[in-house]
Design a protein around this motif. Sequence first.
Motif, short mmCIF file in Angstrom:
data_model
loop_
_atom_site.label_atom_id
_atom_site.label_comp_id
_atom_site.label_asym_id
_atom_site.label_seq_id
_atom_site.Cartn_x
_atom_site.Cartn_y
_atom_site.Cartn_z
N GLU B 14 0.83 -1.21 0.00
CA GLU B 14 0.00 0.00 0.00
C GLU B 14 0.86 1.26 0.00
O GLU B 14 0.56 2.24 -0.67
CB GLU B 14 -0.93 -0.03 1.22
N PHE B 15 1.94 1.17 0.74
CA PHE B 15 2.87 2.31 0.79
C PHE B 15 3.42 2.60 -0.61
O PHE B 15 3.42 3.75 -1.06
CB PHE B 15 4.02 1.97 1.74
N GLY B 19 2.65 5.92 -2.97
CA GLY B 19 3.75 6.75 -3.43
C GLY B 19 3.75 6.88 -4.95
O GLY B 19 3.93 7.96 -5.49
N LYS B 21 1.25 6.50 -6.91
CA LYS B 21 0.07 7.25 -7.31
C LYS B 21 0.33 8.74 -7.20
O LYS B 21 -0.06 9.52 -8.06
CB LYS B 21 -1.10 6.85 -6.42
N GLU B 22 1.00 9.11 -6.13
CA GLU B 22 1.32 10.52 -5.95
C GLU B 22 2.18 11.03 -7.10
O GLU B 22 2.14 12.20 -7.44
CB GLU B 22 2.09 10.73 -4.64
N GLU B 23 2.95 10.12 -7.67
CA GLU B 23 3.80 10.50 -8.78
C GLU B 23 3.06 10.45 -10.11
O GLU B 23 3.64 10.69 -11.16
CB GLU B 23 5.02 9.58 -8.85
N PHE B 105 12.15 5.13 -0.67
CA PHE B 105 11.18 5.18 -1.76
C PHE B 105 11.75 5.93 -2.96
O PHE B 105 11.47 5.60 -4.10
CB PHE B 105 9.88 5.85 -1.32
N GLU B 106 12.56 6.91 -2.65
CA GLU B 106 13.11 7.69 -3.76
C GLU B 106 13.98 6.85 -4.67
O GLU B 106 14.05 7.10 -5.86
CB GLU B 106 13.91 8.86 -3.20
N LEU B 109 11.76 4.97 -6.88
CA LEU B 109 11.22 5.87 -7.89
C LEU B 109 12.22 6.13 -9.00
O LEU B 109 11.88 6.11 -10.18
CB LEU B 109 10.85 7.18 -7.19
N LEU B 136 5.31 19.83 -15.52
CA LEU B 136 5.21 18.56 -14.79
C LEU B 136 5.76 18.63 -13.37
O LEU B 136 5.08 18.19 -12.45
CB LEU B 136 5.89 17.45 -15.58
N PRO B 137 6.97 19.13 -13.16
CA PRO B 137 7.46 19.15 -11.78
C PRO B 137 6.56 19.94 -10.84
O PRO B 137 6.36 19.55 -9.70
CB PRO B 137 8.84 19.78 -11.88
N HIS B 139 3.45 20.44 -11.35
CA HIS B 139 2.11 19.91 -11.47
C HIS B 139 1.10 21.03 -11.71
O HIS B 139 0.08 21.11 -11.05
CB HIS B 139 1.73 19.13 -10.21
#
Lengths: 222, 222
Positions: B14-15, B19, B21-23, B105-106, B109, B136-137, B139
Amino acid sequence: MRILIAEDEKKIAEFIRRGLKEEGYAADAVHNGPDALRLAEENPYDLLLLDVMLPGLDGVEVCRRLRGGGFSAPIMMLTARDRVEDKVKGLDSGANDYLTKPFAFEELLARVRALLRPRPAGEAAVLKAGRLELDLPAHKARLDGKPLELSAKEFSLLEYLVRNKGRAVTRTMIAEHVWDINFDSGTNVIDVYINYLRRKLEKGGAGGMIATVRGKGYRLSE
Amino acid sequence: MRILIAEDEKKIAEFIRRGLKEEGYAADAVHNGPDALRLAEENPYDLLLLDVMLPGLDGVEVCRRLRGGGFSAPIMMLTARDRVEDKVKGLDSGANDYLTKPFAFEELLARVRALLRPRPAGEAAVLKAGRLELDLPAHKARLDGKPLELSAKEFSLLEYLVRNKGRAVTRTMIAEHVWDINFDSGTNVIDVYINYLRRKLEKGGAGGMIATVRGKGYRLSE
DNA sequence: CCGGCACCATGCGAATACTGATAGCCGAGG
DNA sequence: CCTCGGCTATCAGTATTCGCATGGTGCCGG
């Protein structure tokens, strides 16, 4: 460049002192907390190497008191390995860097150089975003030149936002950089701290600097 | 971009999902081997994150079978640290990359980006199509330099259209890349969102940018 | 030219997800 | 024992997402 070493094991302290001296730094060593505090307050050191374990007054505490008193030189904490919580506490208390023992002297040297380097173009000691200023070595924030009272976490969060001004940063990113948490989806600390920051900024007349990017995270306007 | 996560620990899955999804990625999660295999075979994922330890059918085996069946999207294996032999087996079985847990996480990514980027470093940070700009950056979307308020989904959809400007894209393609659905469930979300976009573009004086291609899908004019 | 049909647009509304805000818990420091 | 920073828990307000239903539009064969 003048460096103060606070480390209770005299052999280690002496080892570091000699090494730094050979590199051309002027280094003093003390072996307990109170001495470290006193010397650092009375002399214009450029850097402080601070062991976490110190008799009399531990390193974290020395750090906190110095920062509270306006001490602005960079502080590097030394801590035993597998004491991650020390690292966190250290950074929270106002340290700029940390190093786990045992370490290679080369590494210590590299970090010392990095901290003392007159900020190589692009990496300012003071971050700015609009009317906001973050003095990193001193761990102080200003808005329109007036000081902004922030807790350690608030400062870290704001620093991260400022470093990424204009960009939308996700909660996950923030969690990793500011909180050191990797696996936790059930917390809302970030939202809470964003709220704290917004409130303080608002009170300083700078509301609206932190924008919400729904479904993603937050963005600090330039 | 659609990603499948196969990881038995639900919290971790889920984590990661959150993450990603946020991206802006569309991510699904499954918690066992057979499900991973089935979903991966039935859906056009762009990337597969595969834990080695999976109930029912382990990651290496899932990987091997998928590759045997002609599965061509990149596969990244997740493995516990100090299990180097897993890494070797993983790569042997057809994985493109691997990552040891725990990880930042980075880093995940960064690797995901690397695997999904067919053309290295050729991507601009700001997409443009006529009077339209997508930063994009940040958003942020702008029309004639003026900000355009878009929800996360609207932004994704518009991004996909802009990336394919001048080309007609089918609903199926949109569904697969922007939503994580198969365009079989009789939904009309896409039509609805196209409508939202048209309305907002219209209000900004840029109506008619999105053309309907009857029987096919939509096309954004350059 | 016209009817029928598949396809598309759009308004409405329910369910849901996300965020802001506040109150309270806990532990450390003084 | 009090205060403060850091955090969790919780709740309400609101934006978002998406299904449904209705009505419109273009296309095709006749």
